[in-house]
Motif scaffolding. Structure first.
Motif, PDB file in Angstrom:
ATOM      1  N   TYR A 245     -63.141  61.942 -48.237  1.00 26.88           N
ATOM      2  CA  TYR A 245     -62.862  62.191 -49.652  1.00 26.88           C
ATOM      3  C   TYR A 245     -62.336  63.623 -49.777  1.00 26.88           C
ATOM      4  O   TYR A 245     -62.938  64.554 -49.231  1.00 26.88           O
ATOM      5  N   GLY A 246     -61.221  63.785 -50.489  1.00 27.37           N
ATOM      6  CA  GLY A 246     -60.637  65.114 -50.531  1.00 27.37           C
ATOM      7  C   GLY A 246     -59.941  65.434 -51.840  1.00 27.37           C
ATOM      8  O   GLY A 246     -59.792  64.588 -52.731  1.00 27.37           O
ATOM      9  N   ALA A 247     -59.519  66.692 -51.935  1.00 30.66           N
ATOM     10  CA  ALA A 247     -58.738  67.196 -53.064  1.00 30.66           C
ATOM     11  C   ALA A 247     -57.694  68.158 -52.509  1.00 30.66           C
ATOM     12  O   ALA A 247     -57.862  68.700 -51.410  1.00 30.66           O
ATOM     13  N   PHE A 248     -56.621  68.366 -53.236  1.00 26.60           N
ATOM     14  CA  PHE A 248     -55.544  69.220 -52.734  1.00 26.60           C
ATOM     15  C   PHE A 248     -54.837  69.952 -53.876  1.00 26.60           C
ATOM     16  O   PHE A 248     -54.922  69.564 -55.049  1.00 26.60           O
ATOM     17  N   LEU A 249     -54.135  70.995 -53.500  1.00 27.51           N
ATOM     18  CA  LEU A 249     -53.304  71.773 -54.410  1.00 27.51           C
ATOM     19  C   LEU A 249     -52.078  72.223 -53.627  1.00 27.51           C
ATOM     20  O   LEU A 249     -52.201  72.707 -52.494  1.00 27.51           O
ATOM     21  N   ASN A 250     -50.893  72.045 -54.211  1.00 25.69           N
ATOM     22  CA  ASN A 250     -49.687  72.541 -53.558  1.00 25.69           C
ATOM     23  C   ASN A 250     -48.669  73.019 -54.589  1.00 25.69           C
ATOM     24  O   ASN A 250     -48.800  72.739 -55.784  1.00 25.69           O
ATOM     25  N   TYR A 268     -64.181  66.006 -47.116  1.00 26.73           N
ATOM     26  CA  TYR A 268     -65.532  65.825 -46.582  1.00 26.73           C
ATOM     27  C   TYR A 268     -65.616  64.432 -45.983  1.00 26.73           C
ATOM     28  O   TYR A 268     -65.111  63.461 -46.556  1.00 26.73           O
ATOM     29  N   GLN A 269     -66.251  64.316 -44.816  1.00 27.12           N
ATOM     30  CA  GLN A 269     -66.422  63.024 -44.177  1.00 27.12           C
ATOM     31  C   GLN A 269     -67.680  62.984 -43.321  1.00 27.12           C
ATOM     32  O   GLN A 269     -68.092  63.987 -42.750  1.00 27.12           O
ATOM     33  N   ASN A 270     -68.288  61.808 -43.299  1.00 31.93           N
ATOM     34  CA  ASN A 270     -69.332  61.488 -42.329  1.00 31.93           C
ATOM     35  C   ASN A 270     -68.663  60.590 -41.295  1.00 31.93           C
ATOM     36  O   ASN A 270     -68.358  59.431 -41.566  1.00 31.93           O
ATOM     37  N   TYR A 271     -68.409  61.134 -40.107  1.00 31.90           N
ATOM     38  CA  TYR A 271     -67.628  60.412 -39.109  1.00 31.90           C
ATOM     39  C   TYR A 271     -68.364  59.195 -38.554  1.00 31.90           C
ATOM     40  O   TYR A 271     -67.748  58.332 -37.935  1.00 31.90           O
ATOM     41  N   GLY A 272     -69.687  59.142 -38.730  1.00 31.01           N
ATOM     42  CA  GLY A 272     -70.463  58.014 -38.242  1.00 31.01           C
ATOM     43  C   GLY A 272     -71.212  58.333 -36.960  1.00 31.01           C
ATOM     44  O   GLY A 272     -71.269  59.485 -36.515  1.00 31.01           O
ATOM     45  N   ARG A 282     -74.762  59.859 -31.214  1.00 30.05           N
ATOM     46  CA  ARG A 282     -74.568  61.171 -31.834  1.00 30.05           C
ATOM     47  C   ARG A 282     -73.831  61.003 -33.158  1.00 30.05           C
ATOM     48  O   ARG A 282     -72.833  60.278 -33.227  1.00 30.05           O
ATOM     49  N   ASN A 283     -74.328  61.648 -34.211  1.00 34.85           N
ATOM     50  CA  ASN A 283     -73.705  61.588 -35.529  1.00 34.85           C
ATOM     51  C   ASN A 283     -72.932  62.866 -35.805  1.00 34.85           C
ATOM     52  O   ASN A 283     -73.391  63.966 -35.499  1.00 34.85           O
ATOM     53  N   TYR A 284     -71.739  62.713 -36.390  1.00 32.23           N
ATOM     54  CA  TYR A 284     -70.920  63.862 -36.770  1.00 32.23           C
ATOM     55  C   TYR A 284     -70.588  63.768 -38.262  1.00 32.23           C
ATOM     56  O   TYR A 284     -70.267  62.700 -38.778  1.00 32.23           O
ATOM     57  N   LYS A 285     -70.632  64.903 -38.947  1.00 34.18           N
ATOM     58  CA  LYS A 285     -70.183  64.977 -40.332  1.00 34.18           C
ATOM     59  C   LYS A 285     -69.841  66.425 -40.653  1.00 34.18           C
ATOM     60  O   LYS A 285     -70.328  67.355 -39.999  1.00 34.18           O
ATOM     61  N   GLY A 286     -68.984  66.626 -41.662  1.00 35.75           N
ATOM     62  CA  GLY A 286     -68.621  67.998 -41.997  1.00 35.75           C
ATOM     63  C   GLY A 286     -67.434  68.069 -42.939  1.00 35.75           C
ATOM     64  O   GLY A 286     -66.903  67.060 -43.409  1.00 35.75           O
TER      65      GLY A 286
END
Length: 305
Positions: A245-250, A268-272, A282-286
């Motif tokens: 899920y994200g947001a952007f500006l350009n 932001y994501q929870n990679y699983g 192993r769980n990754y998120k960030g």
């Protein structure tokens, strides 16, 4: 002397991790106004991907690099497991620079489509404009905000290459990862000048979904058990998927034919959960931040209907 050697090996490992990184193109430089019918846009972007998940793995990769070098002739799962966890994190969302070239064409008054080559990935997308004028500076329409929604698809493969002095680790791990990504941007923009003649300011939200397939086909890799028992590690493959899920500006700044395009996106994501050789999970998120700077050129905009 030995410490220097270890540091060199670590640097090579990190270079390989970045080089073998496999991520979707998430730089959003679109505006709410699609390419006018029959017109073209050409562009180039240079971006820097900053992801917290792989950065958190650096300490583990450091220790694993030292252990792997120490046991170059007989590697055990306990020595390389932190390394494989670090490689997975980097491959899912690599930290480093990327570049992309793209072309867009206006198919209809409110629809355009594009192709992008982004650091080894082939990307196809289309945008539909649901808000605002469809004119050009030569044929301007009514003033107001622009809005569009898009759909992007990309696919890419990654592996641990047998170069940079790491042939031994490459032949032992035989690591591969492939991914397919779907990205949906919702874009709004405010025109600078009639029909974005001087440029625009754009903002919006992004949803993406990634489908990951990864695996290891180890060669001379062993696992130790109590009582000095040793067992060869078997090949392993698995699949995972996750949402971002994200947001952007350009912004697009220039005049009529050529523009500079600075942009920033935040995700932001929870990679699983990712299994390591089927023995441990192993769980990754960030959070991932993607600043970029690019050039864009308009073709055919001076022709009147």
């Amino acid at each position: 002397m030995r410490n220097t050697f270890y540091l060199c090996q670590l640097g090579l490992l990190l270079l390989v991790a970045v080089a073998s990184g496999c991520s979707t193109s998430r730089t959003i430089t679109a505006s709410g106004k699609v390419t006018p019918q029959g017109k073209f846009k050409l562009g180039y972007n240079s971006a820097f991907n900053v992801a917290t998940a792989p950065l958190a793995e650096i300490d583990d990769v450091t220790r694993a690099a030292v252990n792997a070098v120490k046991n170059r002739d007989s590697l055990y799962l306990e020595d390389v497991q932190p390394l494989t966890e670090g490689l997975l994190a980097y491959s899912l969302d690599p930290v480093g620079t990327s570049s992309e070239f793209y072309i867009r064409y206006g198919l209809a008054p409110r629809v355009d489509m594009g192709y992008k080559y982004a650091s080894g990935a082939h990307v196809l997308d289309a945008m539909y404009q649901f808000l605002g004028s469809t004119g050009t500076p030569a044929n301007p329409g009514p003033e107001g905000l622009y809005g569009s929604i898009g759909l992007q698809y990309s696919g890419q493969n990654a592996s641990l290459p047998s170069k940079l002095g790491l042939r031994t680790l490459s032949s032992i791990l035989n690591y591969e990862l492939s991914r397919k990504d779907i990205l949906i941007p919702l874009v709004f923009s405010y025109s600078l000048g009639p029909e974005e003649e001087v440029g625009n300011i754009s903002w919006g939200l992004v949803y993406s979904h990634s489908f990951i397939k990864y695996g290891f086909a180890p060669g001379k890799l062993f696992r130790k058990y109590a009582g000095n028992m040793v067992e060869k590690v078997n090949p392993f493959t698995n699949k995972e998927n996750y949402a971002s899920y994200g947001a952007f500006l350009n912004a697009k700044l220039g005049y009529k034919y050529a523009y500079v395009v600075p942009a920033i996106s935040i995700y932001y994501q929870n990679y699983g959960n990712y299994e390591i050789f089927g023995l441990q999970s192993r769980n990754y998120k960030g959070v991932t931040i993607v600043p970029s700077l690019g050039l864009q050129f308009n073709l055919g905009y001076d022709k009147r209907r």
